[in-house]
Design a protein around this motif. Structure first.
Motif, short mmCIF file in Angstrom:
data_model
loop_
_atom_site.label_atom_id
_atom_site.label_comp_id
_atom_site.label_asym_id
_atom_site.label_seq_id
_atom_site.Cartn_x
_atom_site.Cartn_y
_atom_site.Cartn_z
N ASN A 2 -4.12 -2.01 -10.67
CA ASN A 2 -2.69 -2.23 -10.87
C ASN A 2 -2.23 -3.58 -10.35
O ASN A 2 -1.03 -3.86 -10.33
CB ASN A 2 -1.87 -1.11 -10.22
CG ASN A 2 -2.08 0.22 -10.90
OD1 ASN A 2 -2.34 0.29 -12.09
ND2 ASN A 2 -1.99 1.31 -10.13
N GLY A 3 -3.16 -4.40 -9.90
CA GLY A 3 -2.84 -5.76 -9.46
C GLY A 3 -2.11 -5.84 -8.13
O GLY A 3 -1.40 -6.81 -7.87
N LYS A 4 -2.25 -4.85 -7.29
CA LYS A 4 -1.58 -4.87 -5.98
C LYS A 4 -2.43 -5.51 -4.93
O LYS A 4 -3.59 -5.54 -4.92
CB LYS A 4 -1.24 -3.45 -5.53
CG LYS A 4 -0.17 -2.82 -6.39
CD LYS A 4 0.17 -1.46 -5.87
CE LYS A 4 1.22 -0.79 -6.72
NZ LYS A 4 1.54 0.55 -6.28
N GLU A 32 -7.94 5.13 -4.08
CA GLU A 32 -6.70 4.38 -3.86
C GLU A 32 -6.94 2.88 -4.03
O GLU A 32 -6.15 2.18 -4.66
CB GLU A 32 -6.12 4.66 -2.48
CG GLU A 32 -5.25 5.88 -2.42
CD GLU A 32 -4.09 5.84 -3.40
OE1 GLU A 32 -3.32 4.86 -3.42
OE2 GLU A 32 -3.97 6.81 -4.17
N GLU A 50 -5.24 0.42 -6.77
CA GLU A 50 -4.47 -0.77 -6.37
C GLU A 50 -5.02 -2.03 -7.03
O GLU A 50 -4.26 -2.86 -7.50
CB GLU A 50 -4.45 -0.90 -4.84
CG GLU A 50 -3.57 0.14 -4.17
CD GLU A 50 -3.60 0.05 -2.65
OE1 GLU A 50 -4.04 -0.98 -2.11
OE2 GLU A 50 -3.17 1.03 -2.02
N LYS A 101 -10.45 -5.71 -1.01
CA LYS A 101 -9.35 -4.82 -0.64
C LYS A 101 -9.69 -4.01 0.61
O LYS A 101 -8.88 -3.86 1.51
CB LYS A 101 -9.04 -3.89 -1.82
CG LYS A 101 -7.87 -2.98 -1.62
CD LYS A 101 -6.64 -3.77 -1.68
CE LYS A 101 -5.48 -3.27 -2.38
NZ LYS A 101 -4.33 -4.10 -2.09
#
Length: 189
Positions: free
Chosen positions: A187-189, A180, A184, A153
């Motif tokens: 939350n699977g983003k 952050e 993310e 990420k």
């Protein structure tokens, strides 16, 4: 991003000739210097230091133990070197039995890595190891997987818990940025 001699004043530090061949396949004017293995010689380090006087140095090693060892050695010699990373998945070989490496990465992965460079900026980081641990990045079940996903990420590669903490600090990643990224990922983003 178009990489050629006219607008790319950098030398890419890679592990070997296969990495150079792969980069030149997609970016013909790119300049590289090869460490020729994880035992980086004094001669190669001298060349890199000399080149750093007139060009940017970008360390672009394989996402494995030896690549991380080379990255540490070269960063110690040239602290202002920029860092490029591919994920372990991006470096997976097509043929079974080959090792992970830059030489296996796609053009898109190479382009992304060379356009998302990281610089050493430890004074910008407010990371705290206790909070890092509370986020689940060290000492817990699943922390290895979480570090791997957060590394993807943030584009900073993977490391064991201590190495990863040091890397985040080295690149000036703030506690807020890290929190952050963890959210993310969770939350699977």
């Amino acid at each position: 991003m178009v990489l050629n001699k006219k607008n790319f004043n950098a030398v890419i530090v890679v592990e070997g000739k296969d990495d150079t061949i792969r980069l030149k396949q997609f970016f013909p004017g790119i300049e590289t210097i090869e460490t020729q293995g994880s035992a980086v010689s004094e001669n190669v380090l001298k060349q890199i230091k000399k080149l750093s006087e007139t060009k940017d140095i970008i360390i672009f090693t394989d996402p494995d133990f030896n690549g991380e060892r080379i990255r540490r050695i070269v960063t110690e010699a040239v602290p202002n070197a920029k860092q490029a990373f591919i994920t372990r998945k991006e470096g997976e070989p097509i043929k079974r039995g080959n090792s992970l490496g830059v030489e296996h990465a796609s053009k898109e992965a190479l382009k992304r890595a060379l356009s998302e460079l990281h610089e050493v900026e430890p004074e910008k980081s407010d990371l705290d190891y206790d909070l890092y641990t509370q986020l689940g990045l060290a000492g817990g079940q699943g922390s290895r997987h979480l570090r791997e996903q957060v590394g993807i990420k943030l584009g900073v590669g993977y490391g064991n818990s201590k190495q990863f903490f040091k890397r985040l600090h080295m690149f000036g990643i703030s506690m807020n940025e890290l929190s952050e990224a963890v959210k993310e990922v969770q939350n699977g983003k």
